[in-house]
Structures are given as structure tokens and as C-alpha cells.
Write an enzyme that holds these catalytic residues in place. Sequence first.
Site, mmCIF file in Angstrom:
data_model
loop_
_atom_site.group_PDB
_atom_site.id
_atom_site.type_symbol
_atom_site.label_atom_id
_atom_site.label_comp_id
_atom_site.label_asym_id
_atom_site.label_seq_id
_atom_site.Cartn_x
_atom_site.Cartn_y
_atom_site.Cartn_z
ATOM 1 N N PHE A 124 24.754 -4.796 -4.000
ATOM 2 C CA PHE A 124 24.939 -5.197 -2.614
ATOM 3 C C PHE A 124 26.043 -4.339 -1.987
ATOM 4 O O PHE A 124 27.140 -4.232 -2.536
ATOM 5 C CB PHE A 124 25.320 -6.678 -2.517
ATOM 6 C CG PHE A 124 24.190 -7.616 -2.829
ATOM 7 C CD1 PHE A 124 23.309 -8.007 -1.835
ATOM 8 C CD2 PHE A 124 24.004 -8.094 -4.110
ATOM 9 C CE1 PHE A 124 22.268 -8.867 -2.107
ATOM 10 C CE2 PHE A 124 22.958 -8.955 -4.407
ATOM 11 C CZ PHE A 124 22.086 -9.346 -3.394
ATOM 12 N N MET A 125 25.752 -3.744 -0.848
ATOM 13 C CA MET A 125 26.743 -2.990 -0.090
ATOM 14 C C MET A 125 27.362 -3.925 0.954
ATOM 15 O O MET A 125 26.948 -3.965 2.110
ATOM 16 C CB MET A 125 26.094 -1.775 0.577
ATOM 17 C CG MET A 125 25.646 -0.716 -0.391
ATOM 18 S SD MET A 125 27.062 0.100 -1.188
ATOM 19 C CE MET A 125 26.202 1.368 -2.122
ATOM 20 N N HIS B 42 2.636 4.287 1.012
ATOM 21 C CA HIS B 42 2.726 4.966 2.305
ATOM 22 C C HIS B 42 4.168 5.341 2.601
ATOM 23 O O HIS B 42 5.100 4.889 1.923
ATOM 24 C CB HIS B 42 2.205 4.058 3.424
ATOM 25 C CG HIS B 42 3.086 2.891 3.748
ATOM 26 N ND1 HIS B 42 3.192 1.779 2.930
ATOM 27 C CD2 HIS B 42 3.939 2.664 4.797
ATOM 28 C CE1 HIS B 42 4.039 0.920 3.444
ATOM 29 N NE2 HIS B 42 4.524 1.421 4.578
ATOM 30 N N HIS C 145 0.847 -1.196 0.000
ATOM 31 C CA HIS C 145 0.000 0.000 0.000
ATOM 32 C C HIS C 145 0.888 1.253 0.000
ATOM 33 O O HIS C 145 1.858 1.324 0.750
ATOM 34 C CB HIS C 145 -0.893 -0.002 1.244
ATOM 35 C CG HIS C 145 -2.015 0.989 1.174
ATOM 36 N ND1 HIS C 145 -3.279 0.652 0.762
ATOM 37 C CD2 HIS C 145 -2.062 2.310 1.469
ATOM 38 C CE1 HIS C 145 -4.057 1.719 0.811
ATOM 39 N NE2 HIS C 145 -3.334 2.741 1.237
#
Length: 500
Positions: A327-328, A178, A176
Amino acid sequence: MEPSPAGEEEEEAGRFRASEHQHARYNPLRDDWVLVSAHRVKRPWQGQLEKPPPEDVPRWDPNNPLCPGATRANGKVNPQYEGTFVFPNDFPALQPDAPEPGDNDHPLFRVAAARGVCKVMCFHPWSDLTLPLMSLAEIRAVIDAWAELTVELGASYPWVQIFENKGAMMGCSNPHPHCQVWASSFLPNEARMEDRTQRQYLSQHGVPMLLEYAEQEARRKERLVVENADWLVVVPYWATWPYQTLLLPRRHVFRLQDLHEGERDSLASIMQRLLIKYDNLFEVSFPYSMGWHGAPTGPYLEEDCGHWQLHAHYYPPLLRSATVRKFMVGYEMLAQAQRDLTPEQVTAAQRGGTVGSQGVLCQGCPQDRLLAAPCVVPRRQLSASGASPRCTTSRGPRRCRDGEQRSQSSAVLGDAVPSASFPIPGYVFHLCRVLLPPLKGLPSLPVQSYWWDWSARPPRPIKPGSKVPLPVSSWLSGPGGRFGVSGGEPQLLGGHNTGG
């Protein structure tokens, strides 16, 4: 003596190219460096593949705690809201009444009080929409709510952090639309760092850092994504994430609540354009974490914050495709940030270039899209459930060029009405105002493709085989196309059925 051709080749081969040779770039906002290794993007990928986001998100789900009328985990029932909806986070990370911690008994074991308030803000009552699919008026309502929350919470707390995590890849547990708003009794690490670096820059150079940076990027245009009279979006020179962007106002602004009416309208427009570009990059609802940074509030409202400039960060994780992310880890965690694509490669299309199989930003394209190879003409279809629209694409025969309008000519509907046509929408959810007079001997117009009538309350799908009563005067969204003749009968056609 004239240099030999071989010598010229050797000299050229030894010349630095940012797109081919590793180098480090300084981030003045964070006072650190990022390693840029553009050549690494050529390496094959055999690592983890992410799942694409779900397509069949129900518009309303009674079991979704963010939907209107749904019951949340604490037993409270949401109102039947029709716009934005703000409520206290049922599982807050910060609470206003936490007790004081004990005294520090050693410099290596320091502790401090941390109090605050956490709220959730729903953008829209429909779960199958995201910000780029909302109207400008609806996005403007979100901006106004952000400003109101900053004023309300900023009266008591020194920092109000507005942030949105979009997509499961960014830890979002609910599709949703938000965001969250956390107000804290302290300045978080990022805020303290940006406060220090911007203050130092103003002291040393006599101008706010990000105000001068926006002016420089607007002039250079190397990393400019999109702009309007009040705002611009750039891929920062020091960007860490592959498609990271920075949203900046053109004038000196401290906080969201300082924006005037026109700037809020233009902010809604540029946010929509940016997020449409993101969604079209890999033809997926693009995941990201974004958030606003502005001058501190609370006790800082009475202090000189002239070194601050309002800005928003967008941090998307995707790198090569909709299923391959950045990817860190490893070096990034233990040494310093590193990126593969240069920020200039991300915006290469404004110079007519490409980045191999990587998506590139089509600067100035009328469709306002980020492109992965050829220009695409999205179209809208209904999901299997019939309740939630999803996006699919059909590829156009060529790349769109700056200033080009992709449109289809229409057939003449007999002698009763002249030919009518309109451009194929640049984005699947772009609205078109459709005006058709009554046609002689034709009470309705058959529909060949899926469309949505947004003038209806609630908006209704127009399915293939149905008929639209004439005259038509409505806001429609769909695949784009024309009013023409199919099978000898006048019909409302879709772009993917017109040879586009």
C-alpha cells in the site's frame, strides 16, 4: 596489539548491510529518493487480504463488451476479430474537440487546454488468456500494433501513452486481455519529468542515462532478471514497488516504431519470459500496471531527442503473497516512497539465497520462473465448466538448479517403439511438439491427463479417458511428462502422474 574476537564481532555488527539497515536510494529518472527498510519485511501481517483472481473466466462471453461479436455500451457490435482489435474508448478521458478553457485570473488558479484521443486494444479474442499464455507470434502482433498506434497517433499528438492494467487489484474492470492507448496534446507529468532528467544526464555525462544504466546492470548482474541479445529486464536499483521491473533495449532506441524486426521478435520473447516469472512468483495470474515511455512525438519528431531511451515500466502491487499487497499510503503519500525488500533480495536466488517466506527470482532456472520456496511443476486442468483452463501446481521434491532439465524417463512400449520422453514444461502453457509414429497393433493412444491440442482449429481439450489417433504430429500443451505404460497399457501420461 591484535584485535580481540569481541572487538571483531562489534566491528562486524556495526558494518552497514543493505539487507538489514535502512537507507535511501536515489532515482535519477524521477529525481527523487526512495527509503529502503528491508528489516520491516519480518513484521507480521494482520491487514487486508486481497481476493485471488477468478479461475473460471469464460473463453467467450456475449455479455463481455471486449469479446468478438459482443455489443458494447454504445450499441456498436465488435467484429469477429481473430488477432488484435483496436477501437475508440467508449468512455474516453480525453476528447479531440474539447473547447478552450477560460483565461487564468490568478497564478494559483491556472488552467490549460487538454485534448486527445483514447483507444482500447484487445490482445486476443479469448478472454481466458493473458500475455504470458499467448504464443510468441501473438505477442509479436501486439508489439506491431503498439508501434502502428504510436506512429498513427504520434503524427498529431506529442505524447502517446500505451499502458496495461492487469487484474482487479490494479483497477482492471474486465479480465479480457487488453490495454489502453491515450494520446494527449500535452506532455503528462511523468513524461515531462523523464524528459528533463534524461536531458540533464546527457548534458552532464555525455551518454543517455538509460543506455548507460542498461550497460551497468548487464555488467553487474546484481538485479538482472532476464536478458537476451537485444533486451534486458532488471529490478531497478531505485525500485519503489516490491517486484517492479524495468525493460530496456541494449542499443539506443527512441520509440517503439524504431525497433527492427529482430528486436521485435526478441521483445516478444523477453516479455513472455518476464511475465511467466511474475505468474509463478506466487502461483497466480500476477497483477500489474505497465506502460511504455519513449521520446515524445508530434512536434518533437523534428527535434533532437538523443537524450531519450525507449523503456517499459512494470509496477506489480503484490508484496508477501498472492493476497498481500503493498500500500502506498501514509509516509509514502506525505513524505517519500518506501519499500521493504531490497531489489537485490528480490533477485537473491541467483546467488543461491532466499528471502524468508518471500518469493525470490530464480536467475537462470530453465523453467524461467520466479520461485516461492521449492521449485514447482505446474500442470493444466480444465475448470468445472470445461471451457476455461486454469493453473494448479504440484511441488517438486527439490529446487531446480541452473542448467538442470527436469525430465522423466519413459517406459519402453514393447518391441514396437523405443522409449520416448520430453522435459516437463517449465510453465503450464508451454507448448511441446509431439511426434509419434504408428505403433504396431495400436491405432490410438489413451490419454491419462488433461492436454490441449493447439494444432486443431479451434484448439481442443484432450480429456482423460479419450484417445489420440496415431500417428501423432501436433503441438500439445499440458502437465508435461512422458509416453509410458500405465496399468499395462501404453498411455500419454502427465508429469504429476510420473513421480515428478
